[in-house]
Design a protein around this motif. Structure first.
Motif, PDB file in Angstrom:
ATOM      1  N   GLU A   1      -9.317 -10.745   5.169  1.00  0.00           N
ATOM      2  CA  GLU A   1      -8.247  -9.784   4.877  1.00  0.00           C
ATOM      3  C   GLU A   1      -6.989 -10.092   5.675  1.00  0.00           C
ATOM      4  OE1 GLU A   1      -8.661  -5.334   5.250  1.00  0.00           O
ATOM      5  OE2 GLU A   1     -10.713  -6.040   5.518  1.00  0.00           O
ATOM      6  N   GLU A   2      -7.204 -10.353   6.962  1.00  0.00           N
ATOM      7  CA  GLU A   2      -6.074 -10.533   7.872  1.00  0.00           C
ATOM      8  C   GLU A   2      -5.329 -11.835   7.628  1.00  0.00           C
ATOM      9  OE1 GLU A   2      -9.100  -9.562   8.901  1.00  0.00           O
ATOM     10  OE2 GLU A   2      -8.536  -7.454   9.174  1.00  0.00           O
ATOM     11  N   ARG A   3      -6.010 -12.788   6.998  1.00  0.00           N
ATOM     12  CA  ARG A   3      -5.383 -14.111   6.892  1.00  0.00           C
ATOM     13  C   ARG A   3      -4.766 -14.392   5.531  1.00  0.00           C
ATOM     14  NH1 ARG A   3      -9.906 -16.801   9.085  1.00  0.00           N
ATOM     15  NH2 ARG A   3     -10.159 -16.077  11.207  1.00  0.00           N
ATOM     16  N   TRP A   4      -4.671 -13.388   4.710  1.00  0.00           N
ATOM     17  CA  TRP A   4      -4.077 -13.565   3.397  1.00  0.00           C
ATOM     18  C   TRP A   4      -2.623 -14.033   3.542  1.00  0.00           C
ATOM     19  CZ3 TRP A   4      -4.309 -14.552  -1.343  1.00  0.00           C
ATOM     20  CH2 TRP A   4      -3.303 -14.162  -2.227  1.00  0.00           C
ATOM     21  N   PRO A   5      -2.254 -15.120   2.851  1.00  0.00           N
ATOM     22  CA  PRO A   5      -0.924 -15.688   3.064  1.00  0.00           C
ATOM     23  C   PRO A   5       0.235 -14.863   2.491  1.00  0.00           C
ATOM     24  CG  PRO A   5      -2.139 -16.936   1.382  1.00  0.00           C
ATOM     25  CD  PRO A   5      -3.088 -15.918   1.936  1.00  0.00           C
ATOM     26  N   GLY A   6      -0.018 -14.089   1.444  1.00  0.00           N
ATOM     27  CA  GLY A   6       1.090 -13.391   0.790  1.00  0.00           C
ATOM     28  C   GLY A   6       1.150 -11.929   1.149  1.00  0.00           C
ATOM     29  N   PRO A   7       1.946 -11.142   0.403  1.00  0.00           N
ATOM     30  CA  PRO A   7       2.026  -9.707   0.669  1.00  0.00           C
ATOM     31  C   PRO A   7       0.704  -9.005   0.334  1.00  0.00           C
ATOM     32  CG  PRO A   7       3.308 -10.293  -1.292  1.00  0.00           C
ATOM     33  CD  PRO A   7       2.804 -11.577  -0.708  1.00  0.00           C
ATOM     34  N   ALA A   8       0.389  -7.997   1.123  1.00  0.00           N
ATOM     35  CA  ALA A   8      -0.872  -7.272   0.891  1.00  0.00           C
ATOM     36  C   ALA A   8      -0.638  -5.801   1.194  1.00  0.00           C
ATOM     37  CB  ALA A   8      -1.960  -7.828   1.787  1.00  0.00           C
ATOM     38  N   VAL A   9      -1.386  -4.949   0.509  1.00  0.00           N
ATOM     39  CA  VAL A   9      -1.270  -3.510   0.769  1.00  0.00           C
ATOM     40  C   VAL A   9      -2.651  -2.904   0.933  1.00  0.00           C
ATOM     41  CG1 VAL A   9       0.904  -2.762  -0.249  1.00  0.00           C
ATOM     42  CG2 VAL A   9      -1.033  -3.269  -1.730  1.00  0.00           C
TER      43      VAL A   9
ATOM     44  N   GLU B   1     -17.350  10.832  -8.540  1.00  0.00           N
ATOM     45  CA  GLU B   1     -17.708  11.223  -7.174  1.00  0.00           C
ATOM     46  C   GLU B   1     -16.726  10.567  -6.227  1.00  0.00           C
ATOM     47  OE1 GLU B   1     -21.426  11.316  -5.429  1.00  0.00           O
ATOM     48  OE2 GLU B   1     -22.565  11.437  -7.285  1.00  0.00           O
ATOM     49  N   SER B   2     -16.386  11.243  -5.152  1.00  0.00           N
ATOM     50  CA  SER B   2     -15.485  10.619  -4.173  1.00  0.00           C
ATOM     51  C   SER B   2     -16.203   9.527  -3.397  1.00  0.00           C
ATOM     52  CB  SER B   2     -14.946  11.660  -3.205  1.00  0.00           C
ATOM     53  OG  SER B   2     -14.269  12.644  -3.948  1.00  0.00           O
ATOM     54  N   GLY B   3     -17.524   9.572  -3.404  1.00  0.00           N
ATOM     55  CA  GLY B   3     -18.304   8.511  -2.739  1.00  0.00           C
ATOM     56  C   GLY B   3     -18.333   7.224  -3.550  1.00  0.00           C
ATOM     57  N   ASP B   4     -17.712   7.230  -4.700  1.00  0.00           N
ATOM     58  CA  ASP B   4     -17.740   6.042  -5.549  1.00  0.00           C
ATOM     59  C   ASP B   4     -16.618   5.084  -5.174  1.00  0.00           C
ATOM     60  OD1 ASP B   4     -18.137   4.212  -7.581  1.00  0.00           O
ATOM     61  OD2 ASP B   4     -16.879   5.331  -8.986  1.00  0.00           O
ATOM     62  N   PHE B   5     -16.901   4.267  -4.174  1.00  0.00           N
ATOM     63  CA  PHE B   5     -15.894   3.267  -3.784  1.00  0.00           C
ATOM     64  C   PHE B   5     -16.587   1.954  -3.463  1.00  0.00           C
ATOM     65  CE2 PHE B   5     -17.218   5.548  -0.006  1.00  0.00           C
ATOM     66  CZ  PHE B   5     -17.500   4.525   0.896  1.00  0.00           C
ATOM     67  N   LEU B   6     -15.860   0.882  -3.627  1.00  0.00           N
ATOM     68  CA  LEU B   6     -16.370  -0.438  -3.237  1.00  0.00           C
ATOM     69  C   LEU B   6     -15.712  -0.883  -1.939  1.00  0.00           C
ATOM     70  CD1 LEU B   6     -16.402  -2.119  -6.773  1.00  0.00           C
ATOM     71  CD2 LEU B   6     -18.352  -1.208  -5.502  1.00  0.00           C
ATOM     72  N   ALA B   7     -14.535  -0.342  -1.660  1.00  0.00           N
ATOM     73  CA  ALA B   7     -13.864  -0.645  -0.394  1.00  0.00           C
ATOM     74  C   ALA B   7     -12.862   0.455  -0.101  1.00  0.00           C
ATOM     75  CB  ALA B   7     -13.132  -1.978  -0.491  1.00  0.00           C
ATOM     76  N   LYS B   8     -12.678   0.706   1.187  1.00  0.00           N
ATOM     77  CA  LYS B   8     -11.700   1.727   1.614  1.00  0.00           C
ATOM     78  C   LYS B   8     -10.645   1.067   2.474  1.00  0.00           C
ATOM     79  CE  LYS B   8     -13.636   6.020   1.036  1.00  0.00           C
ATOM     80  NZ  LYS B   8     -13.141   7.246   0.675  1.00  0.00           N
ATOM     81  N   ASP B   9      -9.389   1.456   2.262  1.00  0.00           N
ATOM     82  CA  ASP B   9      -8.283   0.957   3.094  1.00  0.00           C
ATOM     83  C   ASP B   9      -8.349  -0.538   3.307  1.00  0.00           C
ATOM     84  OD1 ASP B   9      -7.037   3.421   3.454  1.00  0.00           O
ATOM     85  OD2 ASP B   9      -8.514   3.977   4.984  1.00  0.00           O
ATOM     86  N   ARG B  10      -8.521  -1.220   2.239  1.00  0.00           N
ATOM     87  CA  ARG B  10      -8.669  -2.676   2.307  1.00  0.00           C
ATOM     88  C   ARG B  10      -7.327  -3.334   2.050  1.00  0.00           C
ATOM     89  NH1 ARG B  10     -13.311  -5.581   1.211  1.00  0.00           N
ATOM     90  NH2 ARG B  10     -14.370  -3.842   2.186  1.00  0.00           N
ATOM     91  N   ARG B  11      -6.948  -4.311   2.881  1.00  0.00           N
ATOM     92  CA  ARG B  11      -5.717  -5.075   2.627  1.00  0.00           C
ATOM     93  C   ARG B  11      -5.970  -6.004   1.448  1.00  0.00           C
ATOM     94  NH1 ARG B  11      -3.561  -8.724   5.984  1.00  0.00           N
ATOM     95  NH2 ARG B  11      -1.441  -8.385   5.305  1.00  0.00           N
ATOM     96  N   LEU B  12      -5.294  -5.739   0.366  1.00  0.00           N
ATOM     97  CA  LEU B  12      -5.484  -6.544  -0.846  1.00  0.00           C
ATOM     98  C   LEU B  12      -4.132  -7.028  -1.328  1.00  0.00           C
ATOM     99  CD1 LEU B  12      -7.818  -4.826  -3.469  1.00  0.00           C
ATOM    100  CD2 LEU B  12      -8.240  -6.912  -2.189  1.00  0.00           C
ATOM    101  N   PRO B  13      -4.082  -8.214  -1.916  1.00  0.00           N
ATOM    102  CA  PRO B  13      -2.848  -8.623  -2.568  1.00  0.00           C
ATOM    103  C   PRO B  13      -2.528  -7.636  -3.693  1.00  0.00           C
ATOM    104  CG  PRO B  13      -4.564 -10.308  -2.798  1.00  0.00           C
ATOM    105  CD  PRO B  13      -5.140  -9.192  -2.007  1.00  0.00           C
ATOM    106  N   LEU B  14      -1.296  -7.634  -4.143  1.00  0.00           N
ATOM    107  CA  LEU B  14      -0.920  -6.672  -5.190  1.00  0.00           C
ATOM    108  C   LEU B  14      -1.602  -7.052  -6.495  1.00  0.00           C
ATOM    109  CD1 LEU B  14       2.798  -6.469  -4.163  1.00  0.00           C
ATOM    110  CD2 LEU B  14       1.215  -4.521  -4.268  1.00  0.00           C
TER     111      LEU B  14
END
Ligand code: LLP
Length: 442
Positions: free
Chosen positions: A343-351, A361-374
């Motif tokens: 996550e930290e080493r992604w070369p481009g913009p990430a959010v 369900e609110s428990g239905d997530f695969l990742a939380k607050d993850r830095r991902l490219p757009l």
């Protein structure tokens, strides 16, 4: 090492771009790499083979529960692998792929009579018995069938495997095995049972264990116990040290097969027993990904949500254990090569984004607050390290059919379980109308 690699920004499984697999087979889609599975199997086997002249070769009993797809089981059986089963259903699967029953070990705290009988009929190598009552029952059932069952008693060594509590099994307060004090009594009792032979000791202290010390501590305790059991006259032959070897999810914390073996082998050799292992996750965990298509991206509150077509019904680990799975777009910046970047080493913009599924369900997530490219609607996401405890824990929740599974070997890809239909989802159900008044209730 696994064979999910980026080449100029495109993710490949072995020799196939995963985008092609998603195009041909739809999403959500589990994709497995045969080459990765085989490499992990051999790595573990070699690491646990004692130096020459080896008194024995370890038997790896692949733990079916981690990924029970028949084609994967067949691949393992052909390679000479044994199997660890925990239910009648898993015995059925193992036999279906032609597994050698003399390489099958059967664990589980709640075996029914029918399941034990199925195991006896199949002539399994070992029944890993978890209580005195179960031992008596196995003896009774074997007697009725005119057989003698080979048994390993599962010891609870009271060792902290330093993993998530839900998957820690070697601590005193868990339901697994019996403590050493009781184990003594069970072995005493077993002397008078004529349809069981106590040929082994079994331990399995937990899963996703990233250190070697808990294994070494366990083996020390077990090794001390061996002479005592022998002195009672039991023909001990096997030491089954279970599975639990951790893999890379977020950080590369897990010990290598070699490191665990270095800590364990001397202790095993001291016992004079032959070694059985029950790896699941180590073999298949990093050999599988889950592909999901982005349906919508939205911002709400202070959050950015990436809503995709895979959810907790396909992969429940994040919801159930707060597990971390790397997630990355399958087609990304052309400069990306090799394994999925941190996550930290992604070369481009990430959010920071929450990657979520369609389940209500609110428990239905695969990742939380993850830095991902757009990412945008229509993009393909790869959820990594999903080969173990992924599809096997999938459900029909919200009446979603289960996804398809594809196995890749080199340039070949085969559907090893087809995508389910709505018909499959309701297949076991009946529409019955219970008319009021038959016995005057309504
Ligand atoms: N042997 C026995 C007796 C087991 O109970 C297990 C796993 C294994 C072997 C294989 O463990 P492995 O090598 O795969 O760690 N659903 C959880 C993991 C549950 C493990 C249950 N027992 C997860 O997704 O993390």
């Amino acid at each position: 090492m696994d064979y999910f690699r980026y080449r100029q920004g495109r993710l490949f499984c072995e020799e196939i771009p995963v985008e092609d697999l998603a195009r041909d087979h739809g999403t959500p889609l589990y994709v497995y790499s045969a080459r990765t599975i085989l490499e992990h199997y051999h790595k573990l086997r070699e690491a646990f083979t004692p130096p020459a002249p080896a008194p024995w070769q370890p038997i790896l009993c692949y733990s079916i529960k981690a990924n029970s797809n028949l084609s994967i089981l067949r691949l393992m059986a052909r390679e000479g692998s044994g199997f660890d089963v925990v239910s009648g259903g898993e015995i059925y699967r193992a036999l279906k792929v032609g597994a050698d029953p003399r390489k099958i070990v059967y664990a589980g705290v709640g075996k029914t009579d029918e399941e034990i009988e199925a195991g006896l009929r199949a002539n399994l190598l070992l029944f890993n018995v978890e209580s005195e009552e179960e031992l008596e029952n196995t003896n009774r059932l074997a007697g009725r069938m005119g057989k003698v069952a080979d048994v390993a008693l599962r010891i609870n060594p009271d060792v902290d495997p330093q993993t998530h509590t839900y998957i820690a099994t070697g601590k005193r307060e868990t339901k697994f095995g019996v403590d050493l004090e009781r184990a003594r009594r069970v072995f005493e009792r077993a002397k008078r049972l004529s349809h069981v032979r106590m040929t082994g000791l079994h331990v399995h202290i937990g899963s996703q264990i990233t250190k070697s010390d808990p294994y070494a501590d366990t083996l020390k305790r077990v090794a001390e116990f061996v002479p005592e059991v022998r002195a009672m006259g039991h023909p001990l032959e096997w030491l089954d040290m279970g599975g639990g070897f951790g893999i890379w999810y977020k950080e590369k914390l897990a010990r290598s097969a070699r490191e665990i073996a270095d800590a364990c082998l001397p202790l095993v050799l001291k016992t004079g027993l032959k070694l059985l292992l029950e790896p699941g996750r180590f073999i298949v965990g990093n050999a599988g990904i889950l592909l999901a298509r982005v349906l919508y991206v939205k911002e709400s509150g202070d959050k950015r949500f990436v809503i995709c077509d895979a959810g907790m019904n396909d992969l429940i680990r994040p919801a159930l254990y707060g597990a971390y799975h790397r997630i990355w777009p399958a087609a990304t910046d052309g400069s990306v090569s090799g394994e999925a970047p941190d996550e930290e080493r992604w070369p481009g913009p990430a959010v920071a984004s929450d990657v979520v599924g369609p389940i209500c369900e609110s428990g239905d997530f695969l990742a939380k607050d993850r830095r991902l490219p757009l990412v945008r609607r229509g993009d393909l996401l790869a959820v990594f390290s999903a080969g173990a405890y992924g599809y096997v824990m999938a459900s029909h929740y919200n009446s979603y059919p289960k996804p398809a599974e594809v196995l890749v070997r080199g340039t070949q890809a085969r559907v090893v379980s087809r995508r389910e239909t709505y018909e499959d989802v309701i297949a076991a159900e009946r529409i019955e109308s219970l008319e009021p008044g038959a016995r005057g209730e309504d």
